[in-house]
Design a protein around this motif. Structure first.
Motif, PDB file in Angstrom:
ATOM      1  N   LEU A  16      -5.475  13.082  -4.408  1.00 15.40           N
ATOM      2  CA  LEU A  16      -5.437  11.615  -4.390  1.00 15.40           C
ATOM      3  C   LEU A  16      -5.920  11.163  -3.272  1.00 15.40           C
ATOM      4  N   ARG A  17      -5.707  11.826  -1.879  1.00 21.29           N
ATOM      5  CA  ARG A  17      -6.264  11.567  -0.703  1.00 21.29           C
ATOM      6  C   ARG A  17      -7.864  11.823  -0.920  1.00 21.29           C
ATOM      7  N   LYS A  18      -8.239  12.665  -1.265  1.00 20.26           N
ATOM      8  CA  LYS A  18      -9.482  13.157  -1.130  1.00 20.26           C
ATOM      9  C   LYS A  18     -10.393  12.068  -2.045  1.00 20.26           C
ATOM     10  N   ARG A  19      -9.759  11.357  -3.230  1.00 22.45           N
ATOM     11  CA  ARG A  19     -10.221  10.794  -4.087  1.00 22.45           C
ATOM     12  C   ARG A  19     -10.581   9.049  -3.256  1.00 22.45           C
ATOM     13  N   VAL A  20      -9.574   8.993  -2.625  1.00 19.78           N
ATOM     14  CA  VAL A  20     -10.108   7.594  -1.722  1.00 19.78           C
ATOM     15  C   VAL A  20     -10.955   7.838  -0.630  1.00 19.78           C
ATOM     16  N   ALA A  21     -11.103   8.846  -0.249  1.00 21.51           N
ATOM     17  CA  ALA A  21     -11.986   9.166   1.095  1.00 21.51           C
ATOM     18  C   ALA A  21     -13.497   9.746   0.582  1.00 21.51           C
ATOM     19  N   SER A  22     -14.176   8.556   0.396  1.00 19.19           N
ATOM     20  CA  SER A  22     -15.480   9.328   0.047  1.00 19.19           C
ATOM     21  C   SER A  22     -16.228   9.470   1.445  1.00 19.19           C
ATOM     22  N   THR A  79       0.752  -1.293  -0.119  1.00 16.05           N
ATOM     23  CA  THR A  79      -0.080  -0.054  -0.050  1.00 16.05           C
ATOM     24  C   THR A  79       0.981   1.278  -0.078  1.00 16.05           C
ATOM     25  N   SER A  99       0.780  10.140 -11.167  1.00 15.16           N
ATOM     26  CA  SER A  99      -0.129  10.970 -11.320  1.00 15.16           C
ATOM     27  C   SER A  99       0.108  12.643 -11.635  1.00 15.16           C
ATOM     28  N   MET A 137       1.726   5.867  -7.214  1.00 13.30           N
ATOM     29  CA  MET A 137       0.714   6.723  -7.528  1.00 13.30           C
ATOM     30  C   MET A 137       1.110   8.400  -7.646  1.00 13.30           C
ATOM     31  N   THR A 178     -12.263   5.559   4.959  1.00 10.61           N
ATOM     32  CA  THR A 178     -11.101   6.156   4.697  1.00 10.61           C
ATOM     33  C   THR A 178     -11.481   7.655   5.665  1.00 10.61           C
ATOM     34  N   ALA A 196       1.033   3.777  -3.098  1.00  8.82           N
ATOM     35  CA  ALA A 196       0.733   5.067  -2.967  1.00  8.82           C
ATOM     36  C   ALA A 196       1.788   6.163  -3.583  1.00  8.82           C
TER      37      ALA A 196
END
Ligand SMILES: NC(=O)c1ccc[n+]([C@@H]2O[C@H](COP(=O)([O-])OP(=O)(O)OC[C@H]3O[C@@H](n4cnc5c(N)ncnc54)[C@H](OP(=O)(O)O)[C@@H]3O)[C@@H](O)[C@H]2O)c1
Length: 271
Positions: free
Chosen positions: A224-230, A206, A217, A213, A235, A210
């Motif tokens: 990237l962090r916000k994209r993982v945290a719905s 992981t 990216s 990524m 998260t 990361a």
């Protein structure tokens, strides 16, 4: 590729990693000379790599384009005394010694071009990042040579010497921050029922993934962090706990403390 001839003074963990990287990157044993005083280790190195070994810099660095210095900081003065007798201004010294300022080399070696670097331990697996600061007598051609050599163990960045303390705090010490994060992730994963080996594989890949990524990216880590945290998800729940615990502030303070310590150690090394 410019395959300069190279002597490595100090073939321990870091010098040895560079040696392996150079051989993998296409340097041949005849391009490389290893300075190793302890004969059993020299024999081992010769047999393992086919490279020439010499016990002293005075016997091994004559005519080499580049001399890589990878001794521990406490051995620097002995090594510099030996190198000062033989290095010429046509050669380049690439120093992998943490915390020793360019002024120390230049005082000992006069106009010999020197590039001071700060590598990190993922160099041992070819995934390092090394920051380089050129000395007064090192030009763009020297930097290009250093870049070619150090690329054998990972990425290379050029910075001013004054920024090497910040580099030390971010990438030099940085692997330990990632290991600490992994230790905590694994410990709690195990407490939640995972077996330790599986938890370690999950954490290690992981962190590595990361990193890949972030490198590949166009988006910054915050995106990237916000994209993982719905919203309302797992998260987001974890990140809220991290924020409450002051995770970001702690990491910032840690990097600041490491930078400050690097400045102090540099002042001691400069005498
Ligand atoms: N490893 C890291 O995590 C890391 C990260 C960033 C920077 N660095 C820097 O890389 C440098 C090397 O660290 P390391 O971990 O590779 O140390 P290391 O494993 O102890 O290797 C240093 C080697 O240099 C040899 N040596 C000492 N004086 C010598 C001399 N005058 N001539 C020839 N060889 C000599 C030592 O031999 P003996 O053992 O016989 O004394 C040893 O084999 C350090 O300055 C460190 O600050 C290391």
């Amino acid at each position: 590729m410019d395959r300069s001839s190279i002597a490595i003074v100090g073939v321990g963990a870091m010098g040895g990693a560079l040696l392996s990287g150079l051989l993998e990157a296409g340097w041949t044993p005849s391009d490389l000379t290893l300075i190793e005083a302890y004969e059993p280790r020299a024999t081992e190195l010769r047999e393992a790599t086919g490279c020439r070994t010499e016990g002293l810099p005075s016997d091994g660095i004559d005519g080499q384009d580049i001399v890589v210095l990878a001794v521990k900081p406490q051995d620097i003065h002995v090594a510099l005394g030996q190198l000062a007798e033989v290095l010429t201004v046509d050669q380049l010294l690439v120093a992998l010694v943490a915390g020793v300022p360019l002024s120390v080399y230049e005082r000992a070696l006069g106009e010999v071009p020197v590039i001071r670097t700060m590598p990190n331990t993922p160099a041992l697996v070819g995934e390092g990042i090394t920051a380089c600061a050129p000395g007064t007598h090192a030009g763009a051609d020297h930097m290009a040579k250093a870049r070619t050599v150090l690329s054998a163990v990972g990425l290379v960045e050029e910075v001013e010497e004054a920024l090497l303390d910040a580099v030390t705090a971010v990438s030099g010490s940085g692997p330990a921050y990632a290991y600490l994060l992994a230790e905590a992730m694994v410990a709690e994963g195990v407490r939640q029922g995972l077996d330790p080996e599986t938890a370690l594989r999950l954490a290690a890949r992981t962190i590595k993934g990361a990193g890949t990524m972030m490198e590949s990216s166009d988006d910054n880590p915050s995106v990237l962090r916000k994209r993982v945290a719905s919203p309302g998800g797992t998260t987001a729940e974890a990140l809220a706990v991290m924020n409450q615990g002051g995770f970001v502030e702690v990491v910032r303070d840690a990097v600041a403390a490491a930078t400050e310590r690097s400045v102090e150690l540099g002042e001691i090394a400069a005498g």
